[in-house]
Design a protein around this motif. Structure first.
Motif, PDB file in Angstrom:
ATOM      1  N   LEU A 208       9.819  32.754  19.607  1.00 21.41           N
ATOM      2  CA  LEU A 208      10.991  32.697  20.476  1.00 21.41           C
ATOM      3  C   LEU A 208      10.719  33.360  21.817  1.00 21.41           C
ATOM      4  O   LEU A 208      11.101  32.845  22.876  1.00 21.41           O
ATOM      5  N   GLU A 209      10.058  34.511  21.790  1.00 23.29           N
ATOM      6  CA  GLU A 209       9.800  35.231  23.037  1.00 23.29           C
ATOM      7  C   GLU A 209       8.816  34.478  23.931  1.00 23.29           C
ATOM      8  O   GLU A 209       8.822  34.668  25.158  1.00 23.29           O
ATOM      9  N   LEU A 210       7.988  33.651  23.331  1.00 21.50           N
ATOM     10  CA  LEU A 210       7.055  32.832  24.115  1.00 21.50           C
ATOM     11  C   LEU A 210       7.668  31.494  24.521  1.00 21.50           C
ATOM     12  O   LEU A 210       7.002  30.668  25.136  1.00 21.50           O
ATOM     13  N   GLY A 211       8.946  31.271  24.172  1.00 24.95           N
ATOM     14  CA  GLY A 211       9.613  30.025  24.532  1.00 24.95           C
ATOM     15  C   GLY A 211       9.276  28.859  23.634  1.00 24.95           C
ATOM     16  O   GLY A 211       9.487  27.706  24.003  1.00 24.95           O
ATOM     17  N   ILE A 212       8.767  29.143  22.423  1.00 26.37           N
ATOM     18  CA  ILE A 212       8.413  28.101  21.462  1.00 26.37           C
ATOM     19  C   ILE A 212       9.555  27.983  20.458  1.00 26.37           C
ATOM     20  O   ILE A 212       9.858  28.933  19.735  1.00 26.37           O
ATOM     21  N   PRO A 213      10.245  26.839  20.389  1.00 22.50           N
ATOM     22  CA  PRO A 213      11.388  26.721  19.482  1.00 22.50           C
ATOM     23  C   PRO A 213      10.981  26.753  18.012  1.00 22.50           C
ATOM     24  O   PRO A 213       9.891  26.327  17.641  1.00 22.50           O
ATOM     25  N   VAL A 214      11.890  27.284  17.201  1.00 26.14           N
ATOM     26  CA  VAL A 214      11.689  27.367  15.753  1.00 26.14           C
ATOM     27  C   VAL A 214      12.843  26.653  15.075  1.00 26.14           C
ATOM     28  O   VAL A 214      14.006  26.876  15.414  1.00 26.14           O
ATOM     29  N   ARG A 215      12.536  25.788  14.128  1.00 25.90           N
ATOM     30  CA  ARG A 215      13.556  25.076  13.356  1.00 25.90           C
ATOM     31  C   ARG A 215      13.669  25.712  11.979  1.00 25.90           C
ATOM     32  O   ARG A 215      12.671  25.872  11.263  1.00 25.90           O
ATOM     33  N   MET A 216      14.891  26.087  11.601  1.00 23.94           N
ATOM     34  CA  MET A 216      15.134  26.673  10.289  1.00 23.94           C
ATOM     35  C   MET A 216      15.542  25.582   9.299  1.00 23.94           C
ATOM     36  O   MET A 216      16.301  24.670   9.643  1.00 23.94           O
ATOM     37  N   VAL A 217      15.037  25.677   8.080  1.00 26.30           N
ATOM     38  CA  VAL A 217      15.330  24.714   7.019  1.00 26.30           C
ATOM     39  C   VAL A 217      15.925  25.461   5.838  1.00 26.30           C
ATOM     40  O   VAL A 217      15.342  26.444   5.357  1.00 26.30           O
ATOM     41  N   ALA A 218      17.068  25.020   5.375  1.00 26.01           N
ATOM     42  CA  ALA A 218      17.713  25.653   4.235  1.00 26.01           C
ATOM     43  C   ALA A 218      16.991  25.281   2.944  1.00 26.01           C
ATOM     44  O   ALA A 218      16.707  24.108   2.691  1.00 26.01           O
ATOM     45  N   VAL A 219      16.681  26.291   2.143  1.00 27.83           N
ATOM     46  CA  VAL A 219      16.046  26.074   0.844  1.00 27.83           C
ATOM     47  C   VAL A 219      16.859  26.823  -0.213  1.00 27.83           C
ATOM     48  O   VAL A 219      17.887  27.431   0.075  1.00 27.83           O
ATOM     49  N   SER A 220      16.371  26.814  -1.427  1.00 27.22           N
ATOM     50  CA  SER A 220      17.081  27.465  -2.526  1.00 27.22           C
ATOM     51  C   SER A 220      17.021  28.981  -2.382  1.00 27.22           C
ATOM     52  O   SER A 220      16.265  29.519  -1.560  1.00 27.22           O
ATOM     53  N   SER A 221      17.778  29.666  -3.196  1.00 27.78           N
ATOM     54  CA  SER A 221      17.748  31.129  -3.212  1.00 27.78           C
ATOM     55  C   SER A 221      16.797  31.654  -4.281  1.00 27.78           C
ATOM     56  O   SER A 221      16.941  32.779  -4.763  1.00 27.78           O
TER      57      SER A 221
END
Length: 245
Positions: A208-221
């Motif tokens: 994030l600090e380098l300006g590179i986007p991150v996509r979060m994916v929901a998984v199980s608990s």
């Protein structure tokens, strides 16, 4: 898309839990249990342990893992994955932290699928927090993401919250990541931790600090990480409950 491999970074020195990869959970080491879950996802030929420690290397070879030796100077597990990537013929690299003995193989495959569906993006897993004690635990990174899955911030603090600092539901990080090679290279070539990454001690924040986007994916608990020695008994109890041997 070309070959995808899993790299499990494992170092012996840890400020919170020295020797953690070799800690035993009902007689089987933490690193072996994590490796077994990864092998269930991709098979043994596409799973590697990346370490700088002779004890971990020897132990992993004894139970049949492929091992890549990496420098002692890697500041994070992701830097260690990059060091390993220079020795492995693959196009996509999945980082599964070595302290995730209950990570669900299906969740690993979900991260890989998201990475293939969104080439060029960094992908990280997350799951819901359903109790306030976890929300308050500084050992658990909390995720704040946009409705479309973009990571906005990650913190050891109890976020998101309101003026009363109450718990209204939240998400926590699951330490499974997928990296496109250019983003991984840029991350590692930065030359050290970025300022907020240094403060929070959460390596994904460097993207994030380098300006590179991150996509979060929901998984199980399903996953329970071992962060400190006190987590061992809790994870052992869950292993027994699920019938792991």
């Amino acid at each position: 898309m070309g070959r995808t491999v899993i790299v499990i970074p494992a170092r012996y020195e840890s400020s919170r839990f020295p020797g953690k990869p070799l800690a035993l959970l009902d007689g089987t080491s933490l690193i072996q249990r994590t490796w077994q879950q990864c092998v269930a996802a991709l098979g043994p030929d596409d799973v590697y342990v990346a370490t700088d420690d002779d004890r971990i290397e020897s132990h992993c070879r004894d139970f049949g893992a492929q091992v890549v030796l990496t420098p002692t100077t890697c500041p994070t597990g992701t830097d260690r994955v990059y060091a390993a990537s220079e020795q492995i013929d693959a196009e996509a690299f999945v980082n599964v932290q070595g302290d995730e003995p209950l990570v669900d193989p299906a969740d690993i495959l979900a991260v890989i699928a998201a990475s293939q569906a969104h080439p060029g993006e960094v992908v990280n897993a997350m799951c819901p927090i359903d109790d306030e004690s976890t929300f308050r635990d500084p050992n658990v990174p909390k995720v704040v993401s946009a409705p479309d899955g973009r990571l906005l911030y990650m913190s050891r603090a109890a976020v998101p919250t309101g003026k009363d600092l109450g718990f209204r539901g939240a998400w926590r990080q699951v330490c499974v990541y997928a990296f496109p090679t250019p983003a991984l290279k840029r991350y590692a070539n930065h030359g050290g931790k970025t300022p907020v990454e240094q403060i929070e001690d959460i390596e994904i924040l460097r993207f994030l600090e380098l300006g590179i986007p991150v996509r979060m994916v929901a998984v199980s608990s399903a996953s329970l990480a071992v962060d400190v020695p006190g987590d061992i008994a809790r994870v052992e109890a869950e292993l027994r409950r699920r019938g792991h041997r």
